[in-house]
Design a protein around this motif. Structure first.
Motif, PDB file in Angstrom:
ATOM      1  N   SER A 126       0.809  -1.095  -0.091  1.00 36.64           N
ATOM      2  CA  SER A 126      -0.067  -0.169   0.048  1.00 36.64           C
ATOM      3  C   SER A 126       1.009   1.329  -0.026  1.00 36.64           C
ATOM      4  CB  SER A 126      -0.928   0.173   1.249  1.00 36.64           C
ATOM      5  OG  SER A 126      -0.123  -0.110   2.397  1.00 36.64           O
ATOM      6  N   ALA A 127       0.350   2.336  -0.688  1.00 39.93           N
ATOM      7  CA  ALA A 127       1.327   3.447  -0.885  1.00 39.93           C
ATOM      8  C   ALA A 127       1.392   4.513   0.305  1.00 39.93           C
ATOM      9  CB  ALA A 127       0.666   4.043  -2.089  1.00 39.93           C
ATOM     10  N   ASN A 128       1.674   3.946   1.373  1.00 39.54           N
ATOM     11  CA  ASN A 128       2.127   5.002   2.447  1.00 39.54           C
ATOM     12  C   ASN A 128       3.249   5.937   1.898  1.00 39.54           C
ATOM     13  OD1 ASN A 128       1.166   2.392   3.181  1.00 39.54           O
ATOM     14  ND2 ASN A 128       1.626   2.898   5.251  1.00 39.54           N
ATOM     15  N   PRO A 129       3.184   7.156   2.309  1.00 44.67           N
ATOM     16  CA  PRO A 129       4.235   8.146   1.685  1.00 44.67           C
ATOM     17  C   PRO A 129       5.111   8.348   2.518  1.00 44.67           C
ATOM     18  CG  PRO A 129       2.505   9.209   3.065  1.00 44.67           C
ATOM     19  CD  PRO A 129       1.936   8.046   2.914  1.00 44.67           C
TER      20      PRO A 129
END
Lengths: 182, 177
Positions: A126-129
């Motif tokens: 998932s695209a956690n920053p």
């Protein structure tokens, strides 16, 4: 503001090294990358992301611990394993859900596909920053491989995990070499 | 530059700005579904570009059957490899997931069919610290960005390079600064 010095040939070159590890409970990850001739490597920051995918165990916030070691110098760069989330983000990559979908660290994990994409490599995160990183400033000499051993110590898990590690740093030209002299 | 630690000399700053000034270069592209695409941004003949930081965002869409359509699943589907077009130097050793080095990262796309369901869609990420990326891209060169997409939906991304433009002609004429 200072005047920028133009030196295209002898400038430092940003170089990112990326590797994905698949690990068991306790494991060692090896970064063995030959450094370009004429350069040293300055490792500035480490970005890491790892899964918290434990079937039947809805645990979030799982962490792994790591210890960085310079193989060539037999030098341990820290006294103990430390939690990876103490030095870098984004950290955990979410977890699979029971089909209802949950928010994990502000990132929505849809029921299908869950944080691990069912396509492609089957191990997308998932695209956690990236929010912050602690600067390490580990320096590797020229004329050798970037030979870094990372001891992984997974905490509170029983299954294999995926860990993404990104080394962000710069190639530093060794100006004592003849090829760089003006 | 710390504005408050030095005496600001307007004349000197104006001269300096003739030979170097802040500039931002945008690289924007859409990668086809399950595909790969090379994008590039031209440095142009104006002068060298001294890159200092980069920021970027990307979509996280996937196709679903239930409900049918496109959904924002929050999964990072894009991987990229950057190189300097002037000498083909690889700046990444492998294809790196964009979420590992870009801030703000994920943005919510209006192509998400379920976007109206706010209980299921998280907001876009917000900008934190830009990724330091100090490199002098030479005049007339290109920044090459090769991106792979393993989603079954085409995905858009944008990267902004923050840096200083160094005009060639001005620097040659105004050496005494």
């Amino acid at each position: 503001m200072e005047k920028v010095n133009i030196d295209i040939v002898r400038q430092n070159v940003p170089q990112f090294f990326y590797k994905r590890f698949e690990m068991s409970l306790k494991a060692i990850g090896y970064f063995i990358i030959p450094i370009d001739y004429g350069y040293a490597y300055l490792l500035r920051t480490v970005h890491t992301k790892w899964s918290t995918n434990i079937p039947g165990e809805p645990v979030s916030g799982l962490v792994f611990e790591a210890k960085y070691i310079q193989q060539h110098a037999s030098r341990e760069l820290q006294n103990k394993n430390y939690r990876q989330d103490l030095i870098s983000t984004p950290g955990t990559a979410g977890k699979t859900t029971d089909g209802t979908g949950t928010f994990v660290q502000g990132v929505f994990s849809a029921p299908s596909p869950a944080p691990f994409d069912a396509k492609g490599f089957n191990i997308n995160f998932s695209a956690n920053p990236v929010k912050n990183n602690i600067v390490l400033n580990y320096f590797y000499q020229r004329r050798e491989a970037l030979d870094l051993r990372i001891n992984f110590d997974l905490v509170n898990t029983r299954v294999g995990q995926y860990v993404d590690v990104l080394l962000c740093g710069y190639y530093i030209p060794d100006l004592t070499l003849g090829e760089w002299k003006k | 530059m710390n504005l408050f630690s030095n005496l600001i000399n307007p004349d000197r700053i104006m001269k300096l700005q003739n030979v170097q000034y802040s500039e931002k270069l945008l690289l924007s592209d859409t990668v086809p579904e399950s595909g790969q695409q090379l994008a590039k941004v031209n440095i142009s003949s104006l002068g060298h570009f001294y890159c200092q930081f980069m920021t970027g965002s990307f979509e996280t869409l996937a196709e679903t059957t239930d409900p049918p359509g496109i959904i924002d699943d929050g999964v990072s589907h894009l991987r990229a490899k950057m190189s300097d077009g002037s000498n083909q130097r690889q700046l990444f050793n492998d294809y790196i997931p964009l979420d590992l080095f870009l801030s703000p990262g994920r943005v919510v796309s209006r192509r998400d069919n379920n976007l109206t369901d706010l209980t299921k869609t998280a907001p876009s990420n917000s900008l934190f610290y830009p990724q330091p990326f100090v490199y002098l891209f030479p005049v007339n060169s290109e920044i090459l960005f090769d991106v792979k997409n393993d989603s079954d939906v085409e995905l858009k991304y944008e990267i902004l390079f923050h840096g200083i433009r160094l005009p060639i002609a001005s620097r040659d004429n105004l050496k005494k600064i």
